[in-house]
Design a protein around this motif. Structure first.
Motif, PDB file in Angstrom:
ATOM      1  N   THR A  96      16.984  46.392   2.492  1.00  0.00           N
ATOM      2  CA  THR A  96      16.523  45.018   2.696  1.00  0.00           C
ATOM      3  C   THR A  96      16.752  44.197   1.432  1.00  0.00           C
ATOM      4  O   THR A  96      16.686  44.722   0.314  1.00  0.00           O
ATOM      5  N   GLU A  97      17.033  42.930   1.598  1.00  0.00           N
ATOM      6  CA  GLU A  97      17.293  42.041   0.470  1.00  0.00           C
ATOM      7  C   GLU A  97      16.116  41.098   0.228  1.00  0.00           C
ATOM      8  O   GLU A  97      16.232  40.136  -0.533  1.00  0.00           O
ATOM      9  N   SER A  98      14.992  41.355   0.870  1.00  0.00           N
ATOM     10  CA  SER A  98      13.858  40.430   0.776  1.00  0.00           C
ATOM     11  C   SER A  98      13.241  40.434  -0.621  1.00  0.00           C
ATOM     12  O   SER A  98      13.265  41.435  -1.332  1.00  0.00           O
ATOM     13  N   ILE A  99      12.687  39.277  -0.991  1.00  0.00           N
ATOM     14  CA  ILE A  99      12.010  39.120  -2.273  1.00  0.00           C
ATOM     15  C   ILE A  99      10.523  39.436  -2.073  1.00  0.00           C
ATOM     16  O   ILE A  99       9.885  38.912  -1.155  1.00  0.00           O
ATOM     17  N   VAL A 100      10.001  40.297  -2.917  1.00  0.00           N
ATOM     18  CA  VAL A 100       8.611  40.730  -2.783  1.00  0.00           C
ATOM     19  C   VAL A 100       7.668  39.602  -3.212  1.00  0.00           C
ATOM     20  O   VAL A 100       7.783  39.059  -4.312  1.00  0.00           O
ATOM     21  N   LYS A 101       6.725  39.252  -2.332  1.00  0.00           N
ATOM     22  CA  LYS A 101       5.742  38.206  -2.632  1.00  0.00           C
ATOM     23  C   LYS A 101       4.472  38.785  -3.252  1.00  0.00           C
ATOM     24  O   LYS A 101       3.810  38.123  -4.050  1.00  0.00           O
ATOM     25  N   GLY A 102       4.123  40.043  -2.843  1.00  0.00           N
ATOM     26  CA  GLY A 102       2.974  40.658  -3.474  1.00  0.00           C
ATOM     27  C   GLY A 102       1.962  41.291  -2.549  1.00  0.00           C
ATOM     28  O   GLY A 102       0.900  41.749  -2.989  1.00  0.00           O
TER      29      GLY A 102
END
Length: 594
Positions: A344-350
């Motif tokens: 996955t290329e998603s950016i981690v929000k937390g």
């Protein structure tokens, strides 16, 4: 050769250097086998002219005959000198191609091993010694280089020179050639027999050398502990015993290898004796000329060094095979923690969720987490408190995917950490580990290690947040101060704050602190936590600790024991519960007041 097949890919990579080297070997040996032909012609011509000279000794032709013989010897001598010079030039080119190729292979192989080391998982490093890892990359690779360079060069030289010399001898007389090379099969048999012994002993020696390196490395790293407990004598005795075992094995191997060289001289001496005896008899009968005997003797002398090198090459090859086997053991070890094929290329929000985590450390069998569940929302500040061995640091290992749980899953923003690319996952989590590991570099570079593209102002801001600026100002060179191996010039608290600054520099949406303030005093701790209040706005923070941070308000506080949550809630809720947290809080505050 089965183990050494692993280096064939390097020969393919540098095939043009290898082929050019073989060409230079062939040309240099061509200039080596021409002198025997020249010498044969000179001897035969001189003998024939001397016989003619005796017939005209008292005539006017004698002076012309003497001048002709002198000129014949002189020009052929100059020709031999020229051939020797040309051979030397091409031998230089031979070494510049094949030996340089071996250095390039050594460079590539070390890089391959180092790269593979970095891909291996945490479990691998828990079960292998640093000294052994270093020895396989240094000493073992060096021995393999002896095979890819000198052994290959001398083997090619032996083959080419043997073919040329034997062809030159066969052209003179096939039967005499057969008699001369008759001892060589016996030589081959002795080499085969001794090689098997050398291989077994070489493998044992390399393992002992790894133990020796490990012992030395641990002694150097722990020298302060050794001196503190006055254990220098005991450690020296331990090192001496390990060194003694290595020495005895090395001497034993040398004794085995010593069989080669006397056997070489024996078989070559037999060939020389056969040449003189049978060749002399054939010359008397008129089947060969005296020049042919001299030619055969020179051919045998030419073959003396290459044939003598068989034992040395065989020994190098066996040592290299034993070393390559040890290298292959690690290169063939596949990391258990790998990136998925489609990450996955998603950016981690937390948003962090531990769901039914069951984990037992494979190298100890200790159950670290038992059906562990925890959900942390974006921006929440969570404290994980527990005694030593309760499973606190294991949570960090799970989140960073240093280990995978046997059961359950860890999710970031609803996506399993197994679906992330490893580098991308870890790049999005700022981690200050319990062990404050620093490099023997400047303060500036140690902090900047957290993010390579950070600016100078960002590095200094990270140092300010970690309350490290005032300490750096006391050093004469400031940020350019070299802190020594593992930060030996710094105090424990300074090391921890530098590691914290490194983590803060990443500016990630998740900050993971694992006992990262355990060595700092209460005043410094309050300063740091105060600095982080604004920094952590909208960021998820997980603080793993064995003590309570009274100056921070946590959204969740969990008490861990034996890998399970025994208490969970806010500070006020846990104080009302009057359980373990309340007891720890009262004990800590009373101690601080005292």
């Amino acid at each position: 050769m089965k183990q050494l097949a692993a280096v064939n890919k390097y020969f393919v990579r540098y095939k043009w250097r290898l082929l050019l080297g073989i060409l230079f070997v062939t040309i240099s040996n061509l200039f080596a086998v021409l002198p025997p032909v020249v010498i044969r012609n000179v001897i035969d011509q001189v003998q024939a002219n001397i016989d003619s000279y005796h017939l005209v000794t008292n005539s006017v032709l004698a002076d012309g005959m003497r001048s002709y013989i002198f000129t014949l010897v002189l020009w052929n001598g100059l020709l031999l000198l020229g051939l020797a010079l040309l051979r030397g030039v091409f031998m230089f080119f031979m070494r510049q191609t094949i030996i340089v190729m071996s250095r390039l292979i050594e460079y590539d192989q070390k890089n391959e091993i180092y790269d593979h080391y970095q891909q291996l998982d945490t479990h691998f490093y828990k079960t292998h010694f640093t000294g052994d890892l270093m020895n396989r990359m240094a000493e073992d690779v060096s021995r393999v280089r002896q095979y890819t360079g000198p052994a290959i060069m001398y083997s090619v030289n032996l083959f080419v020179l043997s073919v040329m010399c034997i062809w030159g001898m066969v052209r003179v007389d096939a039967w005499l050639t057969l008699y001369v090379v008759a001892p060589l099969p016996l030589l081959a048999f002795s080499i085969y027999f001794v090689n098997r012994v050398i291989y077994r002993k070489s493998e044992k020696i390399q393992a002992q050398l790894s133990d020796l390196t490990t012992t030395a490395q641990e002694s150097y790293s722990g020298i302060r502990v050794i001196k503190s407990f006055v254990q220098e004598k005991n450690m020296l005795g331990f090192f001496r015993n390990t060194s003694e075992q290595y020495k005895e094995s090395a001497i034993n191997l040398s004794l085995t290898e010593a069989i080669y060289f006397p056997s070489m001289n024996l078989f070559i001496g037999l060939s020389m004796l056969i040449t003189v005896l049978i060749g002399g008899y054939m010359a008397i009968k008129g089947n060969v000329t005296p020049g042919n005997i001299a030619e055969f003797v020179i051919y045998i002398n030419l073959l003396m060094f290459p044939i003598s090198s068989i034992g040395w090459v065989a020994s190098i090859t066996q040592r290299a095979a034993a070393s390559q086997k040890r290298i292959n053991e690690f290169l063939d070890t596949d990391p258990k923690i790998v990136s998925p094929a489609k990450a996955t290329e998603s950016i981690v929000k937390g948003d962090v969720e531990f769901s039914h985590i069951q984990f037992t450390y494979p190298h100890t069998g200790i159950l670290a987490l038992n059906d562990f569940n925890l959900h942390i929302k974006v921006g929440q500040k969570v404290a994980v408190i527990g005694k030593t061995g309760s499973g606190k640091s294991t949570l960090a290992h799970m989140l960073l995917r240093m280990y995978d749980p046997q059961e359950g899953d860890v999710k970031l923003d609803g996506v399993s950490v197994r679906d992330f690319n490893l580098q991308r996952l870890r790049a999005q989590i700022a981690y200050a580990p319990q062990e404050a590991f620093l490099f023997s570099d400047t303060i500036y570079n140690n902090i900047k290690f957290g993010r390579e593209d950070a600016t100078e102002s960002e590095v200094k801001e990270a140092a300010r947040l970690a309350d490290l600026e005032k300490d750096i100002a006391t050093f004469a060179k400031g940020y350019e101060t070299v802190i020594g191996e593992r930060g030996v010039m710094l105090s424990g608290g300074q090391k921890q704050r530098m590691v914290l600054a490194r983590a803060l520099l990443k500016n990630s949406n998740i900050l993971l602190l694992d006992e990262s303030l355990s060595a700092v005093d209460t005043k410094t701790e309050k300063t740091i936590l105060g600095n982080l209040n604004h920094y952590l706005r909208n960021k998820t923070a997980i603080v793993i600790t064995h003590r309570i941070f009274t100056s921070w308000v946590f959204d969740q506080i969990i008490m861990l024991d034996d890998g399970q949550i025994v208490e969970q809630g806010t500070h006020d809720e846990l104080m009302q519960l009057n359980g373990r947290y309340a007891k720890l809080y009262r004990h800590q505050t009373e101690t601080n007041l005292a």
